[in-house]
Design an enzyme around this catalytic site. Sequence first.
Site, PDB file in Angstrom:
ATOM      1  N   ASN A   7       0.876  -1.185   0.000  1.00  9.92           N
ATOM      2  CA  ASN A   7       0.000   0.000   0.000  1.00  9.92           C
ATOM      3  C   ASN A   7       0.908   1.229   0.000  1.00  9.92           C
ATOM      4  O   ASN A   7       1.469   1.593   1.029  1.00  9.92           O
ATOM      5  CB  ASN A   7      -0.878  -0.052   1.260  1.00  9.92           C
ATOM      6  N   ARG A  91      -2.789  -1.909  -3.291  1.00  9.69           N
ATOM      7  CA  ARG A  91      -3.978  -1.105  -3.049  1.00  9.69           C
ATOM      8  C   ARG A  91      -3.915   0.105  -3.967  1.00  9.69           C
ATOM      9  O   ARG A  91      -2.911   0.818  -3.985  1.00  9.69           O
ATOM     10  CB  ARG A  91      -3.995  -0.645  -1.597  1.00  9.69           C
ATOM     11  N   HIS A 180     -12.899   3.348   0.482  1.00 19.02           N
ATOM     12  CA  HIS A 180     -12.881   2.340   1.566  1.00 19.02           C
ATOM     13  C   HIS A 180     -13.647   1.080   1.157  1.00 19.02           C
ATOM     14  O   HIS A 180     -14.103   0.318   2.017  1.00 19.02           O
ATOM     15  CB  HIS A 180     -13.566   2.863   2.857  1.00 19.02           C
ATOM     16  N   GLU A 384      -8.126  -4.914   5.249  1.00 13.39           N
ATOM     17  CA  GLU A 384      -8.067  -4.654   3.810  1.00 13.39           C
ATOM     18  C   GLU A 384      -6.939  -5.451   3.158  1.00 13.39           C
ATOM     19  O   GLU A 384      -7.064  -5.904   2.029  1.00 13.39           O
ATOM     20  CB  GLU A 384      -7.857  -3.145   3.580  1.00 13.39           C
TER      21      GLU A 384
END
Length: 399
Positions: A7, A91, A180, A384
């Site tokens: 990420n 991500r 999100h 996540e």
Amino acid sequence: MKVLVINCGSSSLKYQLFDIADENVLAKGLVERIGSDASQLTHQPKGKGKYVRETAIGEHQAAIKMVMDLLTDAQYGVLTDIREIEAVGHRVAHGGNVFSRSALIDDEVKQGIRKLAELAPLHNPPNLLGIEAAEKILPGVPQVAVFDTAFHQTIEPEAYMYSLPYELYEKYAIRKYGFHGTSHKFVAQRAAELMGKELSQIKVITCHLGNGASVTAIDGGVSKDTSMGFTPLEGLTMGTRCGDLDPAIVPFLMEKEGLDTTGISTLLNKKSGVLGLSGVSSDFRDIEQAASRGNERAQLAIDVFVHDVKKYIGAYAAILNGIDALVFTAGLGENSPEVRDAVCIDMDYLGIGLDKEKNGIRGKEMEVSAADSTVRVFVIPTNEELMIARDTKRLGLDT
Ligand code: ADP
């Protein structure tokens, strides 16, 4: 079967290495302040001591190289060879109208992410840097992009259109996208599991309450509406973001305060929210502490935040024609019994009731509804990274 999840932010890089066969996290860590002389790398291998190093890390590729070296380090490593990494998941903030699901990365996908940088100038470019750096260090290894917006691509036009001249939607793709998504999807799925039901059978409102915060209405596993919009600025009052406001305030303030577009954007994104209201901090721990000592503006900030969350729950219960479950997640949703309690007070008209004692938990998965609550209320820590790892396995290794 090892999957690395990355990420990449503008000056940070978070990572987790999974053994995806059993979904075990083998190592995780964080590189902060990339591009400065005092970058910091924190690496936590499973079952071993933590490694922290402060040094200058110039750019993302150097950061990823350092992470790879650590993953194979004799003392702090968990791999013997970096070629054990079979796939990398990234991500990616904005998938626009283009990506309604995760994608195996090729030149076309990269081009798509690059083009969408216009909509997410702070996020997509560093996401792309992470992808390109990982490609260089692990050539030939499948890379997968998982988009924060993808889950919300099911939202219908009546919920995603803004009432602006239609040509502007056509010209600039101005619409609600929502963010999100990976988190909302994860906790909704988990709530269904905890209820012993199929996600397709239930209606859920998920509250992702962190520094950035959003609420989503989910019907049968499909996102129907969400509080963030064209950018992550819309919706709830957040740590430093203003959330919803009358758009007329923007030109008014620009004129009165002599602000240009950067100035107003900084004001709304970085100086507003509970930070701006309280004047104390963007962190709810500080605000709750100040409020408990009688700081009225800190209390006001909490009250505004709680009011916003309540309002969205009410609105989304109306959109969904009632709900079966309400889920709290992310930093504040998982860790603040006070906020959960304040949000759920006087929600009995919706069938929501909290068990005060159970609601005392912090950071743990737990059903917190009262025995007579017809809506099941859950605290579910979000994950996540695990969602990204699962999609990476599915698209990068199983096909
Ligand atoms: P993000 O990922 O959006 O940066 P997080 O999900 O980590 O944010 O959430 C950060 C927020 O959660 C902060 O406002 C922080 O104060 C709040 N938070 C974390 N732990 C606690 C706690 N124990 N009590 C109250 N608030 C907490």
